[in-house]
Scaffold this motif. Structure first.
Motif, PDB file in Angstrom:
ATOM      1  N   ASP A  85       0.849  -1.186   0.000  1.00 20.30           N
ATOM      2  CA  ASP A  85       0.000   0.000   0.000  1.00 20.30           C
ATOM      3  C   ASP A  85       0.891   1.243   0.000  1.00 20.30           C
ATOM      4  N   ARG A  86       0.282   2.396  -0.118  1.00 15.67           N
ATOM      5  CA  ARG A  86       1.030   3.657  -0.243  1.00 15.67           C
ATOM      6  C   ARG A  86       1.940   3.893   0.965  1.00 15.67           C
ATOM      7  N   HIS A  87       1.455   3.609   2.161  1.00 15.92           N
ATOM      8  CA  HIS A  87       2.245   3.811   3.382  1.00 15.92           C
ATOM      9  C   HIS A  87       3.456   2.876   3.397  1.00 15.92           C
ATOM     10  N   GLU A  88       3.247   1.604   3.075  1.00 21.12           N
ATOM     11  CA  GLU A  88       4.349   0.635   3.042  1.00 21.12           C
ATOM     12  C   GLU A  88       5.392   1.039   2.007  1.00 21.12           C
ATOM     13  N   MET A 143       7.580   3.889   3.200  1.00 20.80           N
ATOM     14  CA  MET A 143       8.639   3.474   4.128  1.00 20.80           C
ATOM     15  C   MET A 143       9.797   2.820   3.370  1.00 20.80           C
ATOM     16  N   ILE A 144       9.471   1.951   2.419  1.00 20.63           N
ATOM     17  CA  ILE A 144      10.503   1.251   1.651  1.00 20.63           C
ATOM     18  C   ILE A 144      11.310   2.251   0.822  1.00 20.63           C
ATOM     19  N   LEU A 145      10.627   3.162   0.141  1.00 18.26           N
ATOM     20  CA  LEU A 145      11.328   4.130  -0.702  1.00 18.26           C
ATOM     21  C   LEU A 145      12.163   5.113   0.116  1.00 18.26           C
ATOM     22  N   VAL A 150       7.055  -8.126  -3.875  1.00 22.43           N
ATOM     23  CA  VAL A 150       8.504  -8.088  -3.676  1.00 22.43           C
ATOM     24  C   VAL A 150       9.070  -6.765  -4.180  1.00 22.43           C
ATOM     25  N   PHE A 151       9.879  -6.128  -3.336  1.00 28.92           N
ATOM     26  CA  PHE A 151      10.659  -4.951  -3.716  1.00 28.92           C
ATOM     27  C   PHE A 151      12.106  -5.400  -3.675  1.00 28.92           C
TER      28      PHE A 151
END
Length: 110
Positions: free
Chosen positions: A17-20, A23-25, A50-51
């Motif tokens: 989702d946008r929030h996750e 955080m990853i970016l 997967v990122f």
């Protein structure tokens, strides 16, 4: 000329989702600024989102950040997996799981 159909989320795929993703970016951006990472890829499959992060685009990912909702009740939906396939951190809170990468960034800057 026909317009593109409106975007509809595929209920059969796992996504961040946008929030996750924010955080990853955020973590990704700090590693890019430090010169450690150069590229990323995202995959959204039936069981997992997967990122993947890369030092160079043409190599295997250094790390994979995975979201597996079916694991939520057991070990946690989120995991950071190293290049060798080892799970470096798994848990229910993405922010906590991403901290394993933060430790590596601090070491690379020192």
């Amino acid at each position: 000329m026909s317009a593109l159909p409106p975007f509809h989320a595929d209920p059969d795929r796992v996504v961040f989702d946008r929030h996750e993703l924010g955080m990853i970016l955020s973590v990704y951006g700090r590693f890019v600024a430090a010169g450690e990472w150069r590229d990323y890829a995202m995959s959204f499959l039936r069981e997992v989102a997967v990122f993947s992060v890369f030092r160079r685009a043409a190599e295997h990912p250094l790390y994979r950040i995975e979201k597996r909702p079916k694991q939520r009740a057991a070990q946690g939906a989120y995991a950071v997996i190293g290049m060798d396939g080892r799970v470096l951190k798994r848990g229910h809170d993405l922010q906590q799981v991403l901290r394993v990468l933060e430790k590596k960034l601090i070491r690379s800057i020192e």
